[in-house]
Design a protein around this motif. Structure first.
Motif, PDB file in Angstrom:
ATOM      1  N   PRO A  16      67.221  11.976  20.799  1.00  0.00           N
ATOM      2  CA  PRO A  16      67.219  11.131  19.643  1.00  0.00           C
ATOM      3  C   PRO A  16      65.673  10.661  19.388  1.00  0.00           C
ATOM      4  CG  PRO A  16      67.938   9.622  21.534  1.00  0.00           C
ATOM      5  CD  PRO A  16      67.984  11.079  22.214  1.00  0.00           C
ATOM      6  N   LEU A  26      64.482  10.079   9.941  1.00  0.00           N
ATOM      7  CA  LEU A  26      65.238  10.337   9.137  1.00  0.00           C
ATOM      8  C   LEU A  26      65.445  11.898   8.845  1.00  0.00           C
ATOM      9  CD1 LEU A  26      64.743   7.460   6.564  1.00  0.00           C
ATOM     10  CD2 LEU A  26      66.498   7.698   8.357  1.00  0.00           C
ATOM     11  N   ARG A  27      64.445  12.556   8.688  1.00  0.00           N
ATOM     12  CA  ARG A  27      64.338  13.869   8.158  1.00  0.00           C
ATOM     13  C   ARG A  27      65.033  14.642   9.413  1.00  0.00           C
ATOM     14  NH1 ARG A  27      58.771  16.613   7.851  1.00  0.00           N
ATOM     15  NH2 ARG A  27      58.989  16.497  10.165  1.00  0.00           N
ATOM     16  N   ASP A  28      64.202  14.482  10.607  1.00  0.00           N
ATOM     17  CA  ASP A  28      64.584  15.413  11.920  1.00  0.00           C
ATOM     18  C   ASP A  28      65.899  15.083  12.562  1.00  0.00           C
ATOM     19  OD1 ASP A  28      62.216  16.801  10.901  1.00  0.00           O
ATOM     20  OD2 ASP A  28      60.829  15.967  12.652  1.00  0.00           O
ATOM     21  N   GLY A  29      65.992  13.768  12.727  1.00  0.00           N
ATOM     22  CA  GLY A  29      67.110  13.303  13.404  1.00  0.00           C
ATOM     23  C   GLY A  29      66.856  13.469  14.851  1.00  0.00           C
ATOM     24  N   ASP A  42      69.295  17.601  21.727  1.00  0.00           N
ATOM     25  CA  ASP A  42      69.440  16.472  20.875  1.00  0.00           C
ATOM     26  C   ASP A  42      68.860  15.176  21.212  1.00  0.00           C
ATOM     27  OD1 ASP A  42      70.756  16.485  23.252  1.00  0.00           O
ATOM     28  OD2 ASP A  42      72.679  15.996  22.435  1.00  0.00           O
TER      29      ASP A  42
END
Length: 337
Positions: free
Chosen positions: A282, A269-272, A280
């Protein structure tokens, strides 16, 4: 060339004439003689009837021929051939279902009996293998690897920023996904032998764990570089056995070195996703990495953890690279001079 084609055409005509001369194809012979079908359509009729299972009742065969002859009035040979392949579905669907079930059962039994997996190490850091799997299992494997290699929110590309001019080949992405799948498979799902799970043990010295260059040893007999050993020591599916200078075990995979599920979710949730600058990847394809290495006293906490993808996690443990933190909280990797 023309002579060979003429001879081939003559042979096909002879084979067709021989087939039409039998009682089984009497309706087709009569239709051809009456001009109701052309020679190529007659060939399709013969092929379709011959392709019917030998267990089909003669009454069903007659219905199939009657239906195909009726279809021939409105379809050329190419279209008629397509219809002929599924003629049982039209004239006797119950027979077609039973025949399809029989064929599938036979194919699946043969697939199970011929399932194989072979793998050899070339001694140069790579393993090569071949496998034969039932189609359903193969499709499941491919779907799982595609999910790892190309989640739906990602455009198909490799690690790092998207570059449309240099796409990563699908075979490479799937290969990396397979490596990821093996490394992260939950060891709790693996069977045991003699009370020991099938998890790989990486044996290294404390010096190697803390940044040395000495190679480490796998319990399978293989050798890996120091950087690879440190990366594997971060993974839940690998047990690190750390030795002191006298080969005494200092640590054997203490669970506190691993971030738990809640911490991983919080990092996601924090790092994405991967926190390497420009990447990028996931969260589902990332590892939990200690900013301050666990081997140097770094705590297994949310503040000391960050998500890194497979490639950047390797770089984080590679002595040839240094890291720096950007103003956005990302990590940048720099090759040493």
């Amino acid at each position: 060339m023309a002579t060979r084609q003429t001879r081939a055409g003559a042979r096909r005509a002879m084979v067709l004439a021989h087939a039409l001369d039998t009682d089984r194809h009497a309706p087709g012979r009569a239709a051809l003689a009456a001009g109701d079908v052309l020679a190529d359509q007659a060939q399709v009729l013969v092929d379709a009837i011959e392709a019917l299972p030998g267990t089909v009742d003669p009454v069903v065969v007659d219905r199939a021929q009657t239906r195909l002859l009726a279809l021939a009035a409105d379809h050329d040979a190419a279209a008629l051939r397509v219809l002929g392949r599924r003629i049982l579905d039209v004239v006797a669907p119950e027979v077609a279902d039973a025949e399809e079930a029989r064929q599938l059962e036979a194919e699946e039994a043969h697939a199970d009996a011929t399932t194989r997996f072979t793998m050899t190490d070339d001694g140069q850091g790579r393993c090569h293998g071949r496998f034969t799997l039932p189609s359903a299992v193969g499709q499941m494997l491919r779907k799982q690897l595609l999910a790892l290699a190309a989640p739906k929110h990602r455009v198909a590309h490799g690690f790092g920023s998207y570059d449309a001019t240099h796409p990563v080949p699908t075979a490479l992405r799937l290969g990396l996904a397979l490596a990821e799948w093996v490394e992260t498979y939950p060891d709790r799902h693996l069977p045991t032998s003699g009370g020991v799970s099938a998890t790989v043990v990486v044996t290294m010295t404390l010096e190697t764990l803390q940044g040395g260059l000495s190679a480490a040893t796998l319990d399978t007999g293989g050798r890996v570089s120091a950087g690879e050993a440190r990366r594997l020591a971060c993974e839940a599916g690998i047990v690190p056995a750390v030795l002191d200078g006298e080969s005494r075990v200092l640590d054997l995979g203490r669970t506190r070195r691993l971030h738990d599920k809640s911490q991983r979710l919080a990092m996601a949730l924090r790092d994405g996703g991967c926190t390497a600058d420009g990447c990028d990847m996931p969260p589902g394809l990332c590892h939990a990495h200690h900013d301050v290495p666990w081997s140097r006293g770094g705590p297994t906490t949310l503040d000391n953890g960050r998500l890194l993808c497979h490639r950047h996690h390797r770089l984080a443990h590679d002595q040839r690279y240094t890291t720096s933190h950007t103003q956005t909280g990302k990590v940048a990797f720099h090759r040493r001079e």
